[in-house]
Design an enzyme around this catalytic site. Sequence first.
Site, PDB file in Angstrom:
ATOM      1  N   ARG A  35       0.870  -1.178   0.000  1.00 38.08           N
ATOM      2  CA  ARG A  35       0.000   0.000   0.000  1.00 38.08           C
ATOM      3  C   ARG A  35       0.902   1.222   0.000  1.00 38.08           C
ATOM      4  NH1 ARG A  35      -1.163   2.300   4.574  1.00 38.08           N
ATOM      5  NH2 ARG A  35      -1.602   0.542   5.943  1.00 38.08           N
TER       6      ARG A  35
ATOM      7  N   HIS B 226      -3.228   4.294   5.053  1.00 35.63           N
ATOM      8  CA  HIS B 226      -4.391   3.413   5.174  1.00 35.63           C
ATOM      9  C   HIS B 226      -5.641   4.089   4.609  1.00 35.63           C
ATOM     10  CE1 HIS B 226      -7.410   0.829   6.919  1.00 35.63           C
ATOM     11  NE2 HIS B 226      -7.862   1.820   7.662  1.00 35.63           N
TER      12      HIS B 226
ATOM     13  N   TYR C   2       4.587   4.537  11.304  1.00 32.93           N
ATOM     14  CA  TYR C   2       4.893   3.107  11.378  1.00 32.93           C
ATOM     15  C   TYR C   2       5.741   2.571  10.235  1.00 32.93           C
ATOM     16  CZ  TYR C   2       0.611   3.035   8.489  1.00 32.93           C
ATOM     17  OH  TYR C   2      -0.335   3.274   7.526  1.00 32.93           O
TER      18      TYR C   2
HETATM   19  C1  LIG Z   1     -13.872  -6.668  12.433  1.00 31.02           C
HETATM   20  C2  LIG Z   1     -13.117  -5.397  12.239  1.00 31.02           C
HETATM   21  N1  LIG Z   1     -12.194  -5.017  13.149  1.00 31.02           N
HETATM   22  C3  LIG Z   1     -11.542  -3.856  12.994  1.00 31.02           C
HETATM   23  C4  LIG Z   1     -11.774  -3.034  11.931  1.00 31.02           C
HETATM   24  C5  LIG Z   1     -11.071  -1.693  11.801  1.00 31.02           C
HETATM   25  N2  LIG Z   1     -10.132  -1.768  10.661  1.00 31.02           N
HETATM   26  C6  LIG Z   1     -10.469  -1.262   9.461  1.00 31.02           C
HETATM   27  S1  LIG Z   1      -9.299  -1.569   8.319  1.00 31.02           S
HETATM   28  C7  LIG Z   1      -8.312  -2.342   9.417  1.00 31.02           C
HETATM   29  C8  LIG Z   1      -7.032  -2.951   8.945  1.00 31.02           C
HETATM   30  C9  LIG Z   1      -7.258  -3.952   7.857  1.00 31.02           C
HETATM   31  O1  LIG Z   1      -6.075  -4.459   7.394  1.00 31.02           O
HETATM   32  P1  LIG Z   1      -6.025  -5.517   6.239  1.00 31.02           P
HETATM   33  O2  LIG Z   1      -6.953  -6.637   6.493  1.00 31.02           O
HETATM   34  O3  LIG Z   1      -4.590  -5.884   6.032  1.00 31.02           O
HETATM   35  O4  LIG Z   1      -6.594  -4.775   4.967  1.00 31.02           O
HETATM   36  P2  LIG Z   1      -6.045  -3.481   4.266  1.00 31.02           P
HETATM   37  O5  LIG Z   1      -6.547  -2.290   5.019  1.00 31.02           O
HETATM   38  O6  LIG Z   1      -4.567  -3.579   4.271  1.00 31.02           O
HETATM   39  O7  LIG Z   1      -6.618  -3.551   2.899  1.00 31.02           O
HETATM   40  C10 LIG Z   1      -8.883  -2.332  10.679  1.00 31.02           C
HETATM   41  C11 LIG Z   1      -8.246  -2.897  11.877  1.00 31.02           C
HETATM   42  C12 LIG Z   1     -12.744  -3.478  11.006  1.00 31.02           C
HETATM   43  N3  LIG Z   1     -13.055  -2.768   9.926  1.00 31.02           N
HETATM   44  N4  LIG Z   1     -13.380  -4.654  11.173  1.00 31.02           N
END
Ligand SMILES: Cc1ncc(C[n+]2csc(CCOP(=O)(O)OP(=O)(O)O)c2C)c(N)n1
Lengths: 378, 332
Positions: free
Chosen positions: A274, A278, A287
């Site tokens: 990425r 975020h 980070y």
């Molecule tokens: C069940 C749940 N817990 C926490 C969150 C908050 N949250 C949104 S995105 C994220 C990180 C997601 O990381 P990843 O799965 O690697 O996907 P990326 O953002 O890298 O596409 C978090 C912790 C959420 N959306 N759903």
Amino acid sequence: MTVQELPGAGASYRSTPPPAWRPRTDAAPLLPDPEPYRVLGTPAAEKLDPELMRRCYAELVRGRRYNAQATALTRQGRLAVYPSTVGQEACEIAAALVLEEQDWLFPSYRDTLAAVARGLDPVQALTLLRGDWHTGYDPREHRIAPLSTPLATQLPHAVGLAHAARLRGDDVVALALVGDGGTSEGDFHEALNFAAVWQAPVVFLVQNNGFAISVPLAKQTAAPTLAHKAVGYGMPGRLVDGNDIAAVHEVLSEAVRRARAGGGPTLIEAITYRIEAHTNADDATRYRGDAEVEAWKAHDPVELLERELTARGLLDAAGIQEAKDAAEAMAATLRERMNAEPVLDPMDLFENVYAEQTGRLREQAEMLRAELDAEEQS
Amino acid sequence: MTTVAVKPATMAQALGRAMRDAMAEDPTVHVMGEDVGTLGGVFRITDGLAKEFGEDRCTDTPLAEAGILGAAVGMAMYGLRPVVEMQFDAFAYPAFEQLISHVAKMRNRTRGAMPLPITIRVPYGGGIGGVEHHSDSSEAYYVATPGLHVVTPATVEDAYGLLRASIASDDPVVFLEPKRLYWSKAQWNPETPAAVPGIGKALVRRTGTSATLITYGPSLPVCLEAAEAAREEGWDLEVVDLRSLVPFDEDTVVASVRRTGRAVVVHEANGFAGPGAELVARIQEKCFHHLEAPVLRVTGFDIPYPPPMLEKHHLPGVDRILDTVARLQWEN
Ligand SMILES: Cc1ncc(C[n+]2csc(CCOP(=O)(O)OP(=O)(O)O)c2C)c(N)n1
């Protein structure tokens, strides 16, 4: 090393296994090759389908421009938030392109681009992020499930839908997208297990972009790779360079083909990065360092393909310009349409909670109606 | 004149029969859950379904409640009508994420484009001497979630009729089965099941003039018994069986309380922020000028469900209901 050979195992470990025990499947064919599969820049690129690759290129350029436009819209306050997929476009585009019309895509909140590449109107795809409605399209019409915000919860849906389609004798494959962080969720585990037990025609694509918000993969899992997780469920795991669209397309196609032929699910880990934060609300400098980001920029999915196609004489300056112009035109239209104020009807709040409005909701709707009328008169 | 065999049937049999008839009539109805196939469920409610309709229609799933309900969401998205069994009340909790974030909201999120006709059967409540995690009354969680219907039968006829209505509903229904009434019997002819009103209608199970007991599910028989006993004290109690917690049949409740002027809400679930709190609030709003006394509640204590040897002290029983009814003599 078998159980019998465990160091320090006592005599009891040497007894023969109980009668019911036997390995169900030879694990070896399920194991991912630890080296991510690549096509671009390798001899395998000689076999590329020029037509498909030119299409991929045009979509990548459009995708990059779409990401830039959406991010700009957050700065103008037109979008509440936008989780960018800059750097991940190859995964998003390939996921959309490998599916047939009757197939289903199950995106996460980050995967607007995949939905748009599948043909969804970009404005409809953005209602969730703009805030005018949760899902701005009819999922059945486009065979795109609502963008799922709770992580990994869309994965069991993909399994159930694929299973239902197979029970009905329909030729449908479901492709579900999830992030690296999402693979730690219970729903990820349950979905993979169900898919394998049911031999459902599903493909799981993990976009490992290095971080779950701020948490790096090393703090997310102790598995050798995320693709290794497949073996425990009894499905093949595959590792692919997520910035190499030819490779992602090929690996996904193969998995879709197998699912369609009744061969069951596949877990694919695409290693990507990425490039942006975020979301626009995140400070990525807390980070990770610039050097890491710069290193990944040198492995850019758009440039990788452009270099390959140019070197092979499949793309020239005019072709590049054509892709850019098309992307600009898309961005201009998107900008213009997103600048129009969405028309909202507050009374919609009470619609579609139930098939038939409850008395309680009718009362509350009347209350709001009266408030709105009073507002109008004042 | 042909005599129809009216035989005693249990609530468990009526529930199984409802699924059987729904499956026979509609090929999109699928039953799924843990042990529902070969075993017929731990309460045998789904007994015979796998045999009659095959394992694709009555499926033993892996042991994972979120997976079961999540898969059901996908199946419903594709046009099936899944009927999901959660083995026990407290084992539905792993599926809450799916229930609340997706099942309850899908119609709304998609502006009506994608309703989910899923029935989630949850055996609930105590009184069967179950060990920990087998006796929860979790209805407050469900009723607090917009988008779900919440239904609970208290009679054999309702078990059949409400389950048929739930399976036929285009909205998700949490179907709470009072497990201590599974073996309750009634004269019931499965060939001509009585037409009972569907979801959203309460029934006056006993008419009376001096006060209304409002209840549902496992507490209905207790309330009817209390009403009989109260006659000795000179109380003529009306008993309203809600049958459906969402939607809630306000008209029937309000009409009854306006008639009697006094009301007690009875349920097993914990009192604090339990369904009774909402009912009392509504009654106060709608019946204030008709009330002769404050509306009272008899509920489970605000404690984690107790061990089975103590549950009789926790569950609302006849005596506690009668004591509460006595407190309605407000002018004294
Ligand atoms: C069940 C749940 N817990 C926490 C969150 C908050 N949250 C949104 S995105 C994220 C990180 C997601 O990381 P990843 O799965 O690697 O996907 P990326 O953002 O890298 O596409 C978090 C912790 C959420 N959306 N759903």
